[in-house]
Scaffold this active site. Structure first.
Site, PDB file in Angstrom:
ATOM      1  N   ARG A  57       2.659  83.578 108.509  1.00 22.55           N
ATOM      2  CA  ARG A  57       2.116  84.421 110.122  1.00 22.55           C
ATOM      3  C   ARG A  57       1.258  83.779 110.646  1.00 22.55           C
ATOM      4  O   ARG A  57      -0.107  83.946 110.293  1.00 22.55           O
ATOM      5  CB  ARG A  57       1.805  86.110 109.549  1.00 22.55           C
ATOM      6  CG  ARG A  57       2.645  86.853 109.624  1.00 22.55           C
ATOM      7  CD  ARG A  57       3.016  88.112 109.368  1.00 22.55           C
ATOM      8  NE  ARG A  57       4.119  89.175 109.504  1.00 22.55           N
ATOM      9  CZ  ARG A  57       4.165  89.998 107.836  1.00 22.55           C
ATOM     10  NH1 ARG A  57       3.058  89.436 106.826  1.00 22.55           N
ATOM     11  NH2 ARG A  57       5.028  90.098 107.746  1.00 22.55           N
ATOM     12  N   HIS A 103      -6.101  79.397 109.456  1.00 24.83           N
ATOM     13  CA  HIS A 103      -4.977  79.266 109.269  1.00 24.83           C
ATOM     14  C   HIS A 103      -4.361  78.298 109.491  1.00 24.83           C
ATOM     15  O   HIS A 103      -4.592  77.703 110.297  1.00 24.83           O
ATOM     16  CB  HIS A 103      -4.084  80.201 109.636  1.00 24.83           C
ATOM     17  CG  HIS A 103      -3.983  81.991 109.306  1.00 24.83           C
ATOM     18  ND1 HIS A 103      -3.573  82.961 110.470  1.00 24.83           N
ATOM     19  CD2 HIS A 103      -4.712  82.179 108.657  1.00 24.83           C
ATOM     20  CE1 HIS A 103      -3.581  84.091 109.862  1.00 24.83           C
ATOM     21  NE2 HIS A 103      -4.626  84.085 108.741  1.00 24.83           N
ATOM     22  N   GLU A 147      -3.849  92.103 109.425  1.00 26.62           N
ATOM     23  CA  GLU A 147      -3.209  93.832 108.439  1.00 26.62           C
ATOM     24  C   GLU A 147      -3.655  93.365 107.065  1.00 26.62           C
ATOM     25  O   GLU A 147      -4.116  94.437 106.660  1.00 26.62           O
ATOM     26  CB  GLU A 147      -1.883  93.170 109.217  1.00 26.62           C
ATOM     27  CG  GLU A 147      -1.130  94.572 108.690  1.00 26.62           C
ATOM     28  CD  GLU A 147       0.553  94.311 108.896  1.00 26.62           C
ATOM     29  OE1 GLU A 147       1.227  95.969 108.883  1.00 26.62           O
ATOM     30  OE2 GLU A 147       0.955  93.733 109.605  1.00 26.62           O
ATOM     31  N   ASP A 167      -4.354  87.641 107.169  1.00 25.29           N
ATOM     32  CA  ASP A 167      -4.366  88.008 108.526  1.00 25.29           C
ATOM     33  C   ASP A 167      -4.828  89.928 109.039  1.00 25.29           C
ATOM     34  O   ASP A 167      -5.586  89.972 107.862  1.00 25.29           O
ATOM     35  CB  ASP A 167      -2.715  88.158 109.021  1.00 25.29           C
ATOM     36  CG  ASP A 167      -2.032  89.308 108.529  1.00 25.29           C
ATOM     37  OD1 ASP A 167      -2.885  89.378 107.725  1.00 25.29           O
ATOM     38  OD2 ASP A 167      -0.826  88.981 108.266  1.00 25.29           O
ATOM     39  N   GLU A 213      -0.694  91.994  97.469  1.00 21.41           N
ATOM     40  CA  GLU A 213      -0.046  93.225  99.118  1.00 21.41           C
ATOM     41  C   GLU A 213       1.363  92.965  97.985  1.00 21.41           C
ATOM     42  O   GLU A 213       2.432  94.573  97.866  1.00 21.41           O
ATOM     43  CB  GLU A 213       0.674  92.605 100.517  1.00 21.41           C
ATOM     44  CG  GLU A 213      -0.423  92.736 101.002  1.00 21.41           C
ATOM     45  CD  GLU A 213      -0.089  92.907 102.564  1.00 21.41           C
ATOM     46  OE1 GLU A 213       0.670  93.062 102.602  1.00 21.41           O
ATOM     47  OE2 GLU A 213      -1.840  92.409 102.849  1.00 21.41           O
ATOM     48  N   TYR A 271       1.928  80.315 104.442  1.00 23.07           N
ATOM     49  CA  TYR A 271       2.078  81.491 105.020  1.00 23.07           C
ATOM     50  C   TYR A 271       2.717  81.725 106.542  1.00 23.07           C
ATOM     51  O   TYR A 271       1.715  80.937 107.043  1.00 23.07           O
ATOM     52  CB  TYR A 271       0.227  82.033 105.167  1.00 23.07           C
ATOM     53  CG  TYR A 271      -0.239  83.618 105.137  1.00 23.07           C
ATOM     54  CD1 TYR A 271       1.115  84.421 104.895  1.00 23.07           C
ATOM     55  CD2 TYR A 271      -0.281  84.025 106.433  1.00 23.07           C
ATOM     56  CE1 TYR A 271       1.011  86.098 104.930  1.00 23.07           C
ATOM     57  CE2 TYR A 271      -0.132  85.702 107.039  1.00 23.07           C
ATOM     58  CZ  TYR A 271       0.345  86.963 106.162  1.00 23.07           C
ATOM     59  OH  TYR A 271       0.436  87.929 106.452  1.00 23.07           O
ATOM     60  N   ASP A 329      -2.862  89.819 102.089  1.00 22.26           N
ATOM     61  CA  ASP A 329      -2.397  88.316 103.223  1.00 22.26           C
ATOM     62  C   ASP A 329      -3.707  88.259 103.692  1.00 22.26           C
ATOM     63  O   ASP A 329      -4.583  88.907 104.179  1.00 22.26           O
ATOM     64  CB  ASP A 329      -1.099  88.725 103.744  1.00 22.26           C
ATOM     65  CG  ASP A 329       0.482  88.705 103.010  1.00 22.26           C
ATOM     66  OD1 ASP A 329      -0.008  88.530 102.042  1.00 22.26           O
ATOM     67  OD2 ASP A 329       1.284  89.842 103.642  1.00 22.26           O
TER      68      ASP A 329
END
Length: 677
Positions: free
Chosen positions: A296, A339, A89, A87, A9, A294, A85
């Site tokens: 988030r 995560h 999103e 997650d 990203e 990460y 990433d």
């Protein structure tokens, strides 16, 4: 033989990941999202409501060239790795790349990087997978929900109030703040009194009469008690207990934002921005490396590798007695436990060792993250607490103290927690059971209303209530501030008049939808979609059946907000002039619109920058239609001289063109000439 293509990203990751993977890979960036919902269809929602809410996507402005470049690279690549990433999103971005780059007939894999370090990247490349469509559906459902609620309610709010927007989570956050403010305004303080005995080395407070809790409501009651007391107190009991003080778990997104707000005075937006940089990579002396995992995440899980490395570090630096248990999450709902918690990528990279390569704020946040993760697996501190009960004519006074007898995790985390000892004298060595006070005093108090929300408290409340996702809190808080719904006063949220108005109108018509329970239940539905337990479009259909009729009713029910009159009359038709809101701010126009389209042109004093080099005019500051500043000649359109950067009025010594200011340098508007500002 071609090379494999890895698409991430963020462009800041490209350099470091390229180094780790070597010459057999090309690493490119999508520069974030490449597509979003269009504004086609009913109400401009970008979805086909009648066809299971099928979304219609458009390329985000400025991303066409990015997509074309990625398409060229995919044609040359033997294999494509979608490494966005990890997650929901990121999963959605990976799917958009897959669809947009037409990878269905190309060999591709989905990989995720929890940390940007060489070992982690190389290990992640061994664990190839495919796009998780359930995660994509969950994220896209969230996006569609936010689009429907945002578009429909914002239009309503704009026509009925002075507000500019509403949102699925934003409006619930505003409701929390407004409800708290009303609690504060309706609060009636109640008087109460305390009585304190002051001794040479300590103080004791009255708390009971004959060991039953006592409340003193008036000064008269306090005086009556004081008349019954003497300065001689009997030591009734001395109770000593040793307690363990446990460290907190490593950070999740929510707890990091809270701690950074409380300890560092960082806004949630600032915290997440700095954390992103620490995750994506920092240039150290010999390498570019991500310093944290990460950022988030809802999980407090730590990898076995990190725990093993950290235990060795603790034993070598502090001793084996300082190692403690690993924290296990008790929270199961809404946790993305794939995560890890937010932690340093290597315990050997101490904050002090990397400080020369970080800004002051980066160092502060990294230090907080590092020592929180380290402290979380260190031994508890041992605290000896002492409680002394004193008796004075059947009135019971209490004094408490505590002493840390083993610092445990506080060895590294004391800067972030209160660790002051409160030492009481050794009562067991007194020759007499009676001690004499220096003075006994009374003091008046009043009960306090509930405290206003700080950013940290609002985030904590939203997290505990299950509203939104922690990764969105920064944007939510930014929205309600930027829309003028709240002010920050002494770091506390106070709703504005517009904030009250917007909240009240929404509650008048949407109290069954804009509330904590409904919003939290919607998060649960999104989690079920992510787990494959709910069909995404059925969740949307059930929501829309309830939502759209309420919107239509609200448009009919709520009176239209009358535009504010200026006191002037329209020069063209004689109707009153009013203040209206437009895309680029407020303006004055005729109240007889659309019959009369008169708009008052505000005359602004021209800010002259310098003489125009190409005519007898002046270079002045101007604005584009979209509000962007540029510098152009006031003789336009006769003279079309213009600059994006601010002209200095000086000529370039090389080519005689205008010199302009850009950041911290002076540069030529045409050639490569530069000099320091």
């Amino acid at each position: 033989m071609g090379k494999d293509l890895v698409i991430v990203e963020s462009p800041t990751k490209v350099k470091s990941i390229s180094k780790y993977l070597g010459n057999n890979y090309v690493v490119s960036s999508s520069k974030g999202h490449i597509r979003d919902l269009s504004t086609k269809g009913k109400y401009g929602l970008g979805v086909d409501i009648e066809n299971h809410f099928k979304p219609d996507y458009k390329t985000i402005k400025g991303k066409k060239s990015v997509i074309n470049e990625l398409k060229k690279e995919t044609k040359k690549a033997d294999k494509i790795y979608l490494a966005t990433d990890h997650d929901r999103e990121g999963e959605a971005i990976a799917w958009h790349l897959y669809d947009c780059l037409d990878l269905k007939d190309k060999p591709y894999s989905r990989v995720t990087f929890n940390e940007i370090t060489k070992n982690a990247i190389l290990e992640a490349m061994k664990h190839e997978g495919k796009i998780d469509q359930n995660l994509v559906n969950s994220q896209e459902t969230r996006r569609i929900l936010d689009r429907i609620i945002g578009f429909r309610l914002s239009k309503l709010i704009q026509s009925k109030t002075d507000g500019s927007s509403a949102g699925r989570v934003q409006s619930v956050a505003l409701k929390l703040i407004v409800d708290r403010e009303r609690e504060i305004k309706s609060f009636n303080p109640e008087e109460y009194w305390t009585i304190e005995a002051d001794f040479k080395d300590f103080k004791a407070d009255l708390f009971a009469y004959n060991h039953k809790k006592i409340e003193i409501k008036t000064e008269s009651e306090a005086n009556t008690i004081l008349d019954k007391l003497t300065k001689a107190f009997e030591i009734e009991s001395v109770d000593k207990k040793q307690k363990n003080r446990q460290s907190k778990p490593p950070f999740t997104t929510s707890t990091l934002q809270q701690a950074a707000s409380n300890r560092l005075r960082f806004s949630s937006k600032k915290t997440m921005s700095i954390a992103q940089k620490l995750y994506e990579g920092i240039d150290l002396a010999s390498e570019t490396v991500g310093l944290i995992t990460y950022m988030r995440t809802d999980s407090i899980r730590l990898s076995n590798e990190f725990v093993s490395e950290a235990y060795k570090f603790i034993e070598n630096k502090y001793g084996q007695e300082y190692t403690g248990p690993v924290k296990i999450s008790k929270k199961t709902e809404n946790v993305q436990d794939a995560h890890e918690a937010i932690r340093p990528t290597s315990i050997e990279r101490t904050p002090e060792s990397v400080k020369p390569y970080l800004t002051d704020d980066e160092f502060k946040l990294y230090r907080l993250i590092y020592y929180r993760a380290l402290a979380s697996i260190m031994a508890p501190a041992k605290v000896e607490g002492t409680t002394v009960i004193l008796n004075n004519n059947d009135y019971n006074f209490k004094a408490t103290g505590s002493v840390i007898i083993f610092d445990g995790y506080l060895k590294v985390y004391s800067d972030y927690e209160e660790t002051k000892d409160t030492i009481l004298p050794p009562f067991d060595t007194y020759n007499s059971k009676v001690i004499v006070s220096n003075d006994i005093t009374k003091e008046q108090h009043f009960t306090e209303p509930p405290a206003r929300y700080t950013e940290a408290k609002l985030i904590k409340e939203m997290d505990e209530l299950g509203i939104g996702r922690p990764s969105t809190y920064a944007a939510i808080i930014d929205n309600i501030k930027n829309r003028g719904y709240v002010n920050l006063v002494e770091r506390k949220f106070i709703p504005t008049e517009i904030g009250f108005e917007v909240n009240d109108k929404l509650q008048e018509c949407f109290s069954h939808l804009i509330n904590v329970k409904y919003t939290a239940n919607m998060e649960t539905d999104l989690d079920k979609i992510a787990e494959g337990k709910e069909v995404w479009y059925k969740v949307l259909e059930d929501f829309y059946k309830e939502f759209e009729p309420a919107v239509k009713e609200a448009f009919d029910k709520l009176p239209k907000k009358e535009a504010e009159k200026t006191g002037e009359m329209c020069p063209e038709c004689g109707h009153p002039l009013v203040i209206r809101k437009g895309k680029y701010g407020s303006f004055v126009a005729c109240s007889n619109f659309p019959e009369c389209k008169y708009i008052k042109q505000e005359k602004k004093e021209e800010q002259i920058i310098c003489d125009c080099p190409n005519c007898d005019g002046k270079i002045i500051e101007k604005k584009t239609r979209k509000g962007k500043t540029f510098y152009g000649c006031n003789n336009y359109p006769k003279c079309k001289t213009a600059y994006w950067d601010k002209p200095t009025g000086e000529k370039c010594p090389n080519c005689n063109e205008m010199l302009v200011e850009k950041k911290n340098i002076i540069k030529c508007s045409k050639c490569d000439y530069t000099k320091d500002l």
